[in-house]
Motif scaffolding. Structure first.
Motif, PDB file in Angstrom:
ATOM      1  N   ALA A  52      49.363  74.512  63.963  1.00 38.92           N
ATOM      2  CA  ALA A  52      50.651  75.161  63.308  1.00 38.92           C
ATOM      3  C   ALA A  52      51.004  76.126  64.337  1.00 38.92           C
ATOM      4  O   ALA A  52      50.553  77.206  64.524  1.00 38.92           O
ATOM      5  CB  ALA A  52      50.430  75.946  61.945  1.00 38.92           C
ATOM      6  N   TYR A  53      52.583  76.189  64.775  1.00 40.22           N
ATOM      7  CA  TYR A  53      53.097  77.242  65.687  1.00 40.22           C
ATOM      8  C   TYR A  53      53.638  78.084  64.642  1.00 40.22           C
ATOM      9  O   TYR A  53      54.437  77.770  63.818  1.00 40.22           O
ATOM     10  CB  TYR A  53      53.850  76.677  66.624  1.00 40.22           C
ATOM     11  CG  TYR A  53      53.291  75.786  67.644  1.00 40.22           C
ATOM     12  CD1 TYR A  53      53.106  76.376  68.782  1.00 40.22           C
ATOM     13  CD2 TYR A  53      53.063  74.327  67.476  1.00 40.22           C
ATOM     14  CE1 TYR A  53      52.397  75.648  69.976  1.00 40.22           C
ATOM     15  CE2 TYR A  53      52.600  73.727  68.626  1.00 40.22           C
ATOM     16  CZ  TYR A  53      52.202  74.310  69.563  1.00 40.22           C
ATOM     17  OH  TYR A  53      51.527  73.656  70.738  1.00 40.22           O
ATOM     18  N   ALA A  54      53.455  79.677  64.833  1.00 45.20           N
ATOM     19  CA  ALA A  54      53.981  80.554  63.957  1.00 45.20           C
ATOM     20  C   ALA A  54      54.895  81.455  64.828  1.00 45.20           C
ATOM     21  O   ALA A  54      54.149  81.692  65.822  1.00 45.20           O
ATOM     22  CB  ALA A  54      52.885  81.113  63.217  1.00 45.20           C
ATOM     23  N   LYS A  55      56.057  81.732  64.189  1.00 42.02           N
ATOM     24  CA  LYS A  55      56.879  82.580  65.129  1.00 42.02           C
ATOM     25  C   LYS A  55      56.770  83.953  64.258  1.00 42.02           C
ATOM     26  O   LYS A  55      57.052  83.973  62.961  1.00 42.02           O
ATOM     27  CB  LYS A  55      58.062  82.020  65.170  1.00 42.02           C
ATOM     28  CG  LYS A  55      59.168  83.107  66.041  1.00 42.02           C
ATOM     29  CD  LYS A  55      60.421  82.341  66.269  1.00 42.02           C
ATOM     30  CE  LYS A  55      61.263  83.103  67.113  1.00 42.02           C
ATOM     31  NZ  LYS A  55      62.590  82.623  67.407  1.00 42.02           N
ATOM     32  N   LEU A  56      56.535  85.039  64.811  1.00 40.82           N
ATOM     33  CA  LEU A  56      56.127  86.295  64.329  1.00 40.82           C
ATOM     34  C   LEU A  56      57.241  87.288  64.922  1.00 40.82           C
ATOM     35  O   LEU A  56      57.420  87.261  66.140  1.00 40.82           O
ATOM     36  CB  LEU A  56      54.867  86.831  64.326  1.00 40.82           C
ATOM     37  CG  LEU A  56      53.762  86.147  63.628  1.00 40.82           C
ATOM     38  CD1 LEU A  56      53.440  84.990  64.465  1.00 40.82           C
ATOM     39  CD2 LEU A  56      52.660  87.043  63.274  1.00 40.82           C
ATOM     40  N   GLY A  57      57.829  88.476  64.139  1.00 39.92           N
ATOM     41  CA  GLY A  57      58.734  89.557  64.875  1.00 39.92           C
ATOM     42  C   GLY A  57      60.093  89.133  64.854  1.00 39.92           C
ATOM     43  O   GLY A  57      60.330  87.988  64.163  1.00 39.92           O
ATOM     44  N   LEU A  58      60.638  90.042  65.472  1.00 39.64           N
ATOM     45  CA  LEU A  58      62.355  89.831  65.471  1.00 39.64           C
ATOM     46  C   LEU A  58      62.677  88.728  66.562  1.00 39.64           C
ATOM     47  O   LEU A  58      61.829  88.496  67.420  1.00 39.64           O
ATOM     48  CB  LEU A  58      62.985  91.040  66.024  1.00 39.64           C
ATOM     49  CG  LEU A  58      62.667  92.303  65.064  1.00 39.64           C
ATOM     50  CD1 LEU A  58      63.261  93.631  65.709  1.00 39.64           C
ATOM     51  CD2 LEU A  58      63.425  92.007  63.844  1.00 39.64           C
TER      52      LEU A  58
END
Length: 186
Positions: A52-58
């Motif tokens: 699973a690729y997770a995108k974090l932050g702005l």
């Protein structure tokens, strides 16, 4: 990637072997980890065969992490940093990821392309598009730099914009031939 989206709207996520800025997460085997998968401030998740690729932050300073697909929701986490030629970039990416986890200002992602370099890359691709549409160097230069900047007649043959246009075409062709992967390397 969704093929229905325009290129500028599509989110491209690279494999860790190609993008050293992608943080690889694994389950903690040391017993020291205090962050679990449920603690991650995730904005988007994309599932794939490798995990699973997770995108974090702005959006402007996001960090992307890859966790194994079989990792439980409350599993303590460790980061995996291969000791390869890209290790310094991987460590910068991990520090960027850590600042996001702590809620600190993370700044731009490591290895981010500067606005001037991004503009030059776009011009190179436009130049290749023109060449593939059978446009002359002069026509390509007029589209990229404006018709007023390009001299008339034979004056263009020795003009710096002719050389610059040729370099843009050459660099654009190199990108299309696989050179775009160099953009991901430090």
């Amino acid at each position: 990637m969704d093929p229905r989206l325009a290129a500028g709207d599509a989110e491209v996520i690279w494999l860790p072997s190609l993008d050293p800025r992608l943080v690889q997460l694994v389950g903690d085997t040391s017993g020291l980890a205090v962050i679990t998968t449920s603690d991650l401030p995730v904005h988007q998740v994309r599932r794939a065969d490798e995990g699973a690729y997770a995108k974090l932050g702005l959006p402007t300073g996001a960090s992307i992490a890859l966790a194994p697909a079989d990792l439980p929701a409350d599993a303590p986490l460790m980061a995996l940093v291969p000791l390869d030629a890209s290790a310094p970039t991987r460590l910068e990416a991990l520090a960027h990821f850590w600042r996001i986890l702590l809620g600190q200002s993370s700044g731009p992602p490591p290895g981010d392309i500067s606005p001037s370099r991004r503009e030059r890359l776009a011009m190179a691709l436009r130049a290749v598009d023109g060449r593939q549409a059978s446009a002359t160097r002069r026509e390509i230069a007029e589209v990229i730099f404006g018709p007023d900047a390009v001299p008339d007649g034979v004056a263009f043959d020795d003009h710096h914009l002719r050389s610059r246009t040729s370099r843009l075409i050459r660099d654009g062709l190199a990108m299309i031939a696989g050179g775009y992967r160099k953009l991901l390397k430090p």
